[in-house]
Design a protein around this motif. Structure first.
Motif, PDB file in Angstrom:
ATOM      1  N   THR A  51     -30.421 -23.032  12.713  1.00 29.63           N
ATOM      2  CA  THR A  51     -30.999 -22.185  11.673  1.00 29.63           C
ATOM      3  C   THR A  51     -30.293 -22.493  10.364  1.00 29.63           C
ATOM      4  N   ASP A  55     -33.975 -21.237   6.194  1.00 33.09           N
ATOM      5  CA  ASP A  55     -34.711 -20.507   7.225  1.00 33.09           C
ATOM      6  C   ASP A  55     -34.458 -19.000   7.104  1.00 33.09           C
ATOM      7  N   GLN A  59     -37.088 -15.847   6.206  1.00 34.36           N
ATOM      8  CA  GLN A  59     -37.313 -14.688   7.069  1.00 34.36           C
ATOM      9  C   GLN A  59     -37.278 -13.372   6.304  1.00 34.36           C
ATOM     10  N   ASN A  60     -36.711 -13.400   5.108  1.00 33.67           N
ATOM     11  CA  ASN A  60     -36.545 -12.169   4.337  1.00 33.67           C
ATOM     12  C   ASN A  60     -37.478 -12.066   3.135  1.00 33.67           C
ATOM     13  N   ARG A 268     -33.135  -6.197   7.047  1.00 31.76           N
ATOM     14  CA  ARG A 268     -34.391  -6.180   6.301  1.00 31.76           C
ATOM     15  C   ARG A 268     -35.038  -4.797   6.369  1.00 31.76           C
TER      16      ARG A 268
END
Length: 365
Positions: A51, A55, A59-60, A268
């Motif tokens: 990762t 990446d 994702q955020n 998140r």
């Protein structure tokens, strides 16, 4: 793109530290791992699960009709146009931070004052705190922490309390999701500015405001959300969740119990569709009406305040005095009732990521 840990920040009115610490070394290793991944599949044979910082940033990202929360790419595109505020403690701030960020004096932005109507935010103290770190009312601001937890949302709320003219953003994923430049170490003081507040009293309510409306006829009673753990909301006898300093236990009449961590998924914000289902569907709150959130104090409720605003609830307010003020009020307590007989707890599945451990960049084959 891997993180750049270049020390120093000549663009700001302060200097970053020299960066010669373990965090900087770790970031160098992360850059090397990410660089190896970018080269091509041949260089990562046996490392298909790697990762990269890019990446993690991806994702955020935040998409759709969401207010306030933004992703790392938004900050990368707008870094020169926003003041970046770090809501973490001093030790974590010194170890590593977004390049050019300013640390929020957290104790000051939670300051309160007593009035005849009850406890309210101390707008003068809060304004002085932001002025001391060079924030002006017209600045567009981005706040981040280790996640999108309540320190971040309290900072956003404190700005709203002042009637902040600029836009207020929160970084989804926190520092962990950022793959841009990083600063470390000590810094010189930023030149302070005068912050002239225009208090927005529509973002908070007082004890007396609530007392006039709790238990009122249908249509006048605001939606109430108790953000504490269910045991505190229920006033469960013998529970460790009960505050021993409170004279009474339970919740405000008509309040629904939704623990605030349901707003957060790791670092998140919870997926917006789930937030709408939770608050509008299950809790049956009216997105066009007034919703008041409260807890034991004035930090955690701001997570629910910002989450509801993010999914476009129109009128969300914080009871800054909290249940502690309500439960311990002196005088005619019949005007400030506490309820346990009728309870509605909405189950949540949230978790708050606090350690910025850098994620999994190992390559063990």
């Amino acid at each position: 793109m891997a993180r750049d840990t270049t020390p120093g920040d000549e663009r700001e009115d302060h200097m970053e530290g020299d960066g010669n610490d373990s965090a900087t070394s770790r970031r160098g290793l992360l850059r090397a791992a990410a660089g190896a991944t970018v080269v091509g599949a041949a260089s990562t044979a046996g490392c298909l699960g790697v990762t990269t910082p890019a990446d993690v940033a991806a994702q955020n990202e935040v998409t759709g009709n969401v207010a306030h929360f933004v992703g790392p790419s938004w900050l990368a595109d707008n870094r020169e146009d926003v003041v970046v505020l770090d809501a973490r403690d001093q030790a974590n701030f010194r170890t590593e931070r977004i390049y050019g960020a300013r640390r929020v004096p957290f104790d000051a932005i939670t300051a309160q004052e007593s009035t005849d109507a009850g406890v309210v935010p101390d707008t003068e103290t809060i304004a002085d705190a932001f002025g001391d770190i060079g924030v002006s009312p017209e600045d567009d601001v981005l706040v981040y922490g280790a996640s999108v937890g309540s320190r971040v949302t309290r900072t956003a709320f404190a700005l709203a309390v002042l009637g902040h003219d600029g836009d207020i953003h929160a970084l989804n994923g926190g520092l962990y999701g950022w793959n841009g430049r990083i600063g470390t170490g000590d810094r010189n003081r930023i030149a302070p500015t005068e912050y002239d507040p225009d208090p927005a009293e529509s973002v908070w309510v007082t004890r007396e405001w609530l007392a006039d409306r709790v238990g009122a006829v249908e249509g006048e009673n605001p939606g109430l959300v108790d953000v504490r753990v269910p045991e505190a909301y229920l006033g469960a006898p013998g529970s460790d969740a009960l505050d021993s300093d409170h004279d009474r236990h339970g919740h405000l009449p008509g309040a629904v119990g939704i623990h605030w961590v349901g707003n957060v998924s790791g670092r998140r914000m919870t997926e917006p569709g789930r937030l709408i289902q939770l608050y509008e569907g299950e809790a049956e709150l009216d997105r066009t009406g007034t919703v008041v959130v409260y807890g034991d104090e004035n930090v955690d409720p701001t997570s629910t305040w910002l989450s509801l605003r993010a999914v476009r609830f129109e009128d969300v307010r914080v009871y800054d005095g909290g249940f502690g003020e309500w439960a311990n009020v002196e005088g005619d307590r019949g005007r400030y009732p506490v309820e346990t007989a009728t309870s509605v707890v909405i189950e949540t599945e949230g978790s708050v990521g606090g350690d910025d451990d850098g994620g999994d960049f190992s390559c063990t084959g």
